[in-house]
Design an enzyme around this catalytic site. Structure first.
Site, PDB file in Angstrom:
ATOM      1  NE  ARG A  87      -3.375   0.797  -1.009  1.00  0.00           N
ATOM      2  CZ  ARG A  87      -3.679   0.893  -1.810  1.00  0.00           C
ATOM      3  NH1 ARG A  87      -2.806   2.047  -2.821  1.00  0.00           N
ATOM      4  NH2 ARG A  87      -3.703  -0.295  -2.935  1.00  0.00           N
ATOM      5  CE  LYS A 147      -2.653  28.318  -5.413  1.00  0.00           C
ATOM      6  NZ  LYS A 147      -3.553  28.719  -6.325  1.00  0.00           N
ATOM      7  CE  LYS A 196       0.329  34.532  -3.507  1.00  0.00           C
ATOM      8  NZ  LYS A 196      -0.353  34.343  -5.666  1.00  0.00           N
ATOM      9  CD  GLU A 235      -1.498  36.733  -7.786  1.00  0.00           C
ATOM     10  OE1 GLU A 235      -0.554  36.163  -7.504  1.00  0.00           O
ATOM     11  OE2 GLU A 235      -2.507  37.881  -7.063  1.00  0.00           O
ATOM     12  CG  ASP A 264      -4.522  35.724 -10.410  1.00  0.00           C
ATOM     13  OD1 ASP A 264      -4.491  34.132 -10.855  1.00  0.00           O
ATOM     14  OD2 ASP A 264      -5.164  35.769  -8.702  1.00  0.00           O
TER      15      ASP A 264
END
Length: 274
Positions: free
Chosen positions: A94, A129, A161, A191, A212
């Site tokens: 597994r 992410k 950002k 961004e 974006d």
């Protein structure tokens, strides 16, 4: 970097008493011949982790790879043979498959986007992410699928950002502070959500601009405005069906779901009688 990940996965599965099911049913001297087989079409990634899972349980397990990482497979195709002590094979099964199915799923999803934009020079890149603790191997899987990597962490590039801009008091202030702090080898990307923000950012010559959630028309205007003065990167819920319209003139297409939400590739461990 791989062994601690695999050891942690095995420890999580084995717990305090080990594989009590296998130990109760399978004799310690029993040897088994098994194969890792694809149950659907896709791209393979993660074999090194799968191999480690088996070998850390028993160095007597022998793995012969038929389809290495980066290979395309069809349903029913043998990826590798796994031969050795049956207890070790079943105990590691597994953990080995968790890594192999997850990373092959990322590679497969990446390959689908890469194929969708093959007529354009745009590169498909992943983001930060990622699953906590698995960033290195998930980004590796993106490369196995034909994609490229964005920054690996907060320490290898400056990406300004929306919250940075808000706290700094504007795009110009944020870029100026970043440039005053950055070393000469550190790239600066900013961004932007609108063409007005892009116009303001370009006055301070960032190395790259992240466009974006812009529409296709806005992206085309943005590429025209940049005119080669910076690397252009598009992001925002991009899929294989939407990527081709975006790719024209764009240098990079960044996709977060490749690492955080790509479906696994179904791979199984099948017993083969001697």
């Amino acid at each position: 970097m791989l062994e601690p990940l695999v050891r942690a996965a095995l420890l999580e599965d084995l717990g305090r008493a080990g594989d009590i099911t296998t130990d109760a049913i399978v004799a310690p001297y029993h040897y088994a011949r098994t194969v890792l087989a694809a149950r659907q079409c896709g791209i393979i990634a993660g074999l090194d982790l799968a191999k480690l899972a088996f070998r850390l349980i028993s160095p007597d397990v022998e793995i012969s790879v038929e389809r290495p990482d980066g290979s395309s497979v069809v349903e029913g195709e043998v990826i590798a043979s796994v031969v050795g002590p049956a207890r070790a094979i079943l105990t590691a099964e597994r953990s080995a498959l968790n890594f192999l199915c997850h990373l092959s799923g990322i590679a497969t999803a990446t390959a689908s986007i890469v194929a969708a934009v093959r007529e354009y020079p745009a590169k498909i890149v992943c983001t930060r992410k990622t699953t906590p603790g698995l960033r290195t191997v998930e980004k590796y899987a993106v490369r196995a699928g034909g994609g490229s990597n964005h920054r690996f962490g907060l320490d290898d590039a400056i990406l300004i950002k929306d919250n940075h801009i808000a706290i700094a008091g504007g795009i110009r202030a944020a870029i100026k502070r970043a440039r005053n702090s950055a070393g000469h080898l550190v790239k600066i990307e900013v961004e932007v959500d609108t063409l007005t923000q892009l116009e303001e950012a370009l006055t301070l010559a960032p190395d790259a601009v992240l466009l974006d959630n812009m529409s296709v028309d806005e992206l085309r205007q943005a590429v025209s405005m940049v005119a080669g003065r910076a690397i252009t990167e598009a992001s925002g819920r991009i899929t294989a069906s939407t990527a081709p319209a975006i790719a024209a003139g764009i240098d990079l297409i960044s996709i977060g779901w490749l690492t955080h939400s790509a479906p696994v590739l179904d791979i199984g461990l099948d017993y083969r009688a001697a």
